[in-house]
Design a protein around this motif. Structure first.
Motif, PDB file in Angstrom:
ATOM      1  N   ASP A  44       0.822  -1.215   0.000  1.00  0.00           N
ATOM      2  CA  ASP A  44       0.000   0.000   0.000  1.00  0.00           C
ATOM      3  C   ASP A  44       0.856   1.264   0.000  1.00  0.00           C
ATOM      4  O   ASP A  44       1.990   1.268   0.482  1.00  0.00           O
ATOM      5  N   VAL A  45       0.271   2.316  -0.512  1.00  0.00           N
ATOM      6  CA  VAL A  45       0.858   3.655  -0.367  1.00  0.00           C
ATOM      7  C   VAL A  45       0.042   4.322   0.735  1.00  0.00           C
ATOM      8  O   VAL A  45      -1.162   4.519   0.590  1.00  0.00           O
ATOM      9  N   TYR A  46       0.675   4.638   1.835  1.00  0.00           N
ATOM     10  CA  TYR A  46      -0.054   5.124   3.009  1.00  0.00           C
ATOM     11  C   TYR A  46      -0.337   6.617   2.909  1.00  0.00           C
ATOM     12  O   TYR A  46       0.499   7.447   3.237  1.00  0.00           O
ATOM     13  N   THR A  47      -1.534   6.930   2.433  1.00  0.00           N
ATOM     14  CA  THR A  47      -1.863   8.338   2.222  1.00  0.00           C
ATOM     15  C   THR A  47      -2.989   8.836   3.119  1.00  0.00           C
ATOM     16  O   THR A  47      -3.357   9.999   3.047  1.00  0.00           O
ATOM     17  N   ASN A  48      -3.552   7.943   3.948  1.00  0.00           N
ATOM     18  CA  ASN A  48      -4.653   8.352   4.813  1.00  0.00           C
ATOM     19  C   ASN A  48      -4.375   7.963   6.262  1.00  0.00           C
ATOM     20  O   ASN A  48      -4.502   6.799   6.636  1.00  0.00           O
ATOM     21  N   PRO A  49      -4.017   8.925   7.113  1.00  0.00           N
ATOM     22  CA  PRO A  49      -3.721   8.644   8.518  1.00  0.00           C
ATOM     23  C   PRO A  49      -4.892   8.008   9.258  1.00  0.00           C
ATOM     24  O   PRO A  49      -4.704   7.378  10.303  1.00  0.00           O
ATOM     25  N   ALA A  50      -6.109   8.158   8.713  1.00  0.00           N
ATOM     26  CA  ALA A  50      -7.289   7.564   9.360  1.00  0.00           C
ATOM     27  C   ALA A  50      -7.293   6.044   9.230  1.00  0.00           C
ATOM     28  O   ALA A  50      -7.972   5.349   9.986  1.00  0.00           O
ATOM     29  N   ASN A  51      -6.562   5.530   8.265  1.00  0.00           N
ATOM     30  CA  ASN A  51      -6.491   4.075   8.087  1.00  0.00           C
ATOM     31  C   ASN A  51      -5.380   3.531   8.991  1.00  0.00           C
ATOM     32  O   ASN A  51      -4.264   3.271   8.557  1.00  0.00           O
ATOM     33  N   THR A  52      -5.713   3.351  10.250  1.00  0.00           N
ATOM     34  CA  THR A  52      -4.704   2.935  11.239  1.00  0.00           C
ATOM     35  C   THR A  52      -4.325   1.459  11.107  1.00  0.00           C
ATOM     36  O   THR A  52      -3.310   1.041  11.648  1.00  0.00           O
ATOM     37  N   VAL A  53      -5.156   0.672  10.425  1.00  0.00           N
ATOM     38  CA  VAL A  53      -4.823  -0.743  10.266  1.00  0.00           C
ATOM     39  C   VAL A  53      -3.585  -0.897   9.383  1.00  0.00           C
ATOM     40  O   VAL A  53      -2.745  -1.766   9.614  1.00  0.00           O
ATOM     41  N   ILE A  54      -3.446  -0.040   8.382  1.00  0.00           N
ATOM     42  CA  ILE A  54      -2.257  -0.082   7.527  1.00  0.00           C
ATOM     43  C   ILE A  54      -1.107   0.648   8.224  1.00  0.00           C
ATOM     44  O   ILE A  54      -0.086   0.058   8.529  1.00  0.00           O
ATOM     45  N   GLY A  55      -1.275   1.908   8.487  1.00  0.00           N
ATOM     46  CA  GLY A  55      -0.288   2.675   9.237  1.00  0.00           C
ATOM     47  C   GLY A  55       1.152   2.381   8.876  1.00  0.00           C
ATOM     48  O   GLY A  55       1.554   2.425   7.715  1.00  0.00           O
ATOM     49  N   SER A  56       1.944   2.017   9.878  1.00  0.00           N
ATOM     50  CA  SER A  56       3.379   1.799   9.690  1.00  0.00           C
ATOM     51  C   SER A  56       3.701   0.494   8.967  1.00  0.00           C
ATOM     52  O   SER A  56       4.863   0.191   8.700  1.00  0.00           O
ATOM     53  N   ARG A  57       2.674  -0.269   8.607  1.00  0.00           N
ATOM     54  CA  ARG A  57       2.914  -1.501   7.850  1.00  0.00           C
ATOM     55  C   ARG A  57       3.273  -1.196   6.398  1.00  0.00           C
ATOM     56  O   ARG A  57       3.827  -2.048   5.706  1.00  0.00           O
ATOM     57  N   ALA A  58       2.932   0.006   5.941  1.00  0.00           N
ATOM     58  CA  ALA A  58       3.284   0.427   4.578  1.00  0.00           C
ATOM     59  C   ALA A  58       4.672   1.060   4.615  1.00  0.00           C
ATOM     60  O   ALA A  58       5.060   1.690   5.597  1.00  0.00           O
ATOM     61  N   PHE A  59       5.409   0.913   3.515  1.00  0.00           N
ATOM     62  CA  PHE A  59       6.768   1.463   3.461  1.00  0.00           C
ATOM     63  C   PHE A  59       6.790   2.990   3.395  1.00  0.00           C
ATOM     64  O   PHE A  59       7.702   3.615   3.910  1.00  0.00           O
ATOM     65  N   SER A  60       5.776   3.551   2.750  1.00  0.00           N
ATOM     66  CA  SER A  60       5.841   5.000   2.530  1.00  0.00           C
ATOM     67  C   SER A  60       4.505   5.579   2.096  1.00  0.00           C
ATOM     68  O   SER A  60       3.614   4.853   1.649  1.00  0.00           O
ATOM     69  N   ALA A  61       4.396   6.894   2.225  1.00  0.00           N
ATOM     70  CA  ALA A  61       3.237   7.620   1.697  1.00  0.00           C
ATOM     71  C   ALA A  61       3.522   8.087   0.277  1.00  0.00           C
ATOM     72  O   ALA A  61       2.652   8.629  -0.394  1.00  0.00           O
ATOM     73  N   ASP A  62       4.733   7.851  -0.185  1.00  0.00           N
ATOM     74  CA  ASP A  62       5.126   8.211  -1.553  1.00  0.00           C
ATOM     75  C   ASP A  62       5.045   6.957  -2.427  1.00  0.00           C
ATOM     76  O   ASP A  62       5.650   5.922  -2.111  1.00  0.00           O
ATOM     77  N   ALA A  63       4.296   7.060  -3.530  1.00  0.00           N
ATOM     78  CA  ALA A  63       4.051   5.887  -4.381  1.00  0.00           C
ATOM     79  C   ALA A  63       5.341   5.277  -4.925  1.00  0.00           C
ATOM     80  O   ALA A  63       5.521   4.053  -4.912  1.00  0.00           O
ATOM     81  N   ASN A  64       6.261   6.096  -5.397  1.00  0.00           N
ATOM     82  CA  ASN A  64       7.504   5.575  -5.981  1.00  0.00           C
ATOM     83  C   ASN A  64       8.361   4.875  -4.939  1.00  0.00           C
ATOM     84  O   ASN A  64       8.945   3.812  -5.196  1.00  0.00           O
ATOM     85  N   THR A  65       8.438   5.475  -3.756  1.00  0.00           N
ATOM     86  CA  THR A  65       9.229   4.862  -2.688  1.00  0.00           C
ATOM     87  C   THR A  65       8.613   3.543  -2.249  1.00  0.00           C
ATOM     88  O   THR A  65       9.305   2.534  -2.092  1.00  0.00           O
ATOM     89  N   ALA A  66       7.290   3.545  -2.065  1.00  0.00           N
ATOM     90  CA  ALA A  66       6.599   2.327  -1.646  1.00  0.00           C
ATOM     91  C   ALA A  66       6.787   1.212  -2.669  1.00  0.00           C
ATOM     92  O   ALA A  66       7.047   0.051  -2.313  1.00  0.00           O
TER      93      ALA A  66
END
Length: 277
Positions: free
Chosen positions: A208-230
């Motif tokens: 996932d690309v973590y772009t919504n802080p409200a989605n706490t289930v994903i949270g730090s499980r995603a590598f990044s909020a930046d699509a290319n980095t993720a």
């Protein structure tokens, strides 16, 4: 004159032995030269074709029931005839950690493609090794053995103190470096110890690309909020036989995917461009 006549007539007959000169086929070992060009590719293509043929031949040996069974991954608890659906799916009930004769009979009757082992099925290294070996040896069609081992919050083995395995703070912490080599090292480490315990599939990493802080289930499980980095991190992290815990996409909804599947569709925020890049 005589030498001239000999010179004139004989040479033409000697020169004519084109059949002798025509051993061009021998001199033009093109057959040898030609194989050498494709030689670098041909073996690979041949091997791939042979492997494909072998798989096809193997598939022909399976019954329809066995083929359909390959579509399913189950919890090992589902093999226990004594357990109710509620017990099977609950994280609070005791999980099965060894294969009984009754469970073997169920597996023979329902030849599934894989078994996903959860935290409640894991107690210590010796028991887990014996369990995965029992599962492998109990089927004629090889089983996929999977586990959730993302590193960080979700790590069925590493988060069990009995195993003493390397632990990661989170995928986000690894992704913060921006260096895909760090994600690759993570994948190699996790893949290495999972293979040692008999697993062939890791339901990781989270792509996932973590772009919504409200989605706490994903949270730090995603590598990044930046699509290319993720994308770069997830791509390099892939270790043994990953099944990506979540598909590559941006997390703009507040609900995790496994909850969304059981409810009405959520409202997605953000532009179309953000969703498709």
């Amino acid at each position: 004159c005589y030498p001239e006549a000999e010179d004139t007539a004989a040479p033409q007959i000697t020169a004519t032995p084109q059949p002798t000169a025509t051993p061009q086929p021998t001199a033009t070992p093109e057959p040898e030269g030609t194989p050498e060009t494709p030689a670098a590719q041909t073996p690979t293509e041949t091997e791939a074709a042979a492997e494909g043929d072998a798989i096809e031949r193997y598939m022909q040996t399976l019954t329809l029931r066995e083929k359909v069974g390959q579509l399913f991954f189950i919890r090992p608890d589902a093999l226990d005839p004594a357990q109710t659906p509620g017990q099977i799916n609950s994280s609070e009930t005791e999980g099965v950690k060894t294969l009984t004769d009754d469970m073997r009979a169920v597996l023979a009757a329902y030849p599934v493609g894989g078994v996903a082992i959860f935290g409640k099925n894991i107690s210590d290294p010796e028991t887990l090794r014996a369990f995965t070996e029992q599962l492998r040896d109990s089927t004629t069609v090889p089983l996929f053995l999977g586990v959730d081992e993302e590193g960080g919050l979700v790590a069925r083995l590493a988060n069990n103190a009995a195993f003493g395995l390397p632990k990661y703070e989170s995928a986000a912490a690894v992704g913060a470096s921006g260096n895909p080599a760090d994600a690759e090292n993570m994948g190699r480490t996790i893949g290495g110890y999972l293979a040692d315990y008999g697993f062939t599939v890791d339901f990781a990493p989270v792509a996932d690309v973590y772009t919504n802080p409200a989605n706490t289930v994903i949270g730090s499980r995603a590598f990044s909020a930046d699509a290319n980095t993720a994308a770069a991190m997830a791509g390099r992290c892939i270790s043994i036989s990953p099944a990506m815990a979540t598909p590559p996409r941006t997390v703009t909804t507040a609900l995790p995917s496994h909850i969304r599947r059981t409810m009405s569709l959520p409202r997605v925020s953000g532009s179309h461009t953000a969703q498709t890049t």
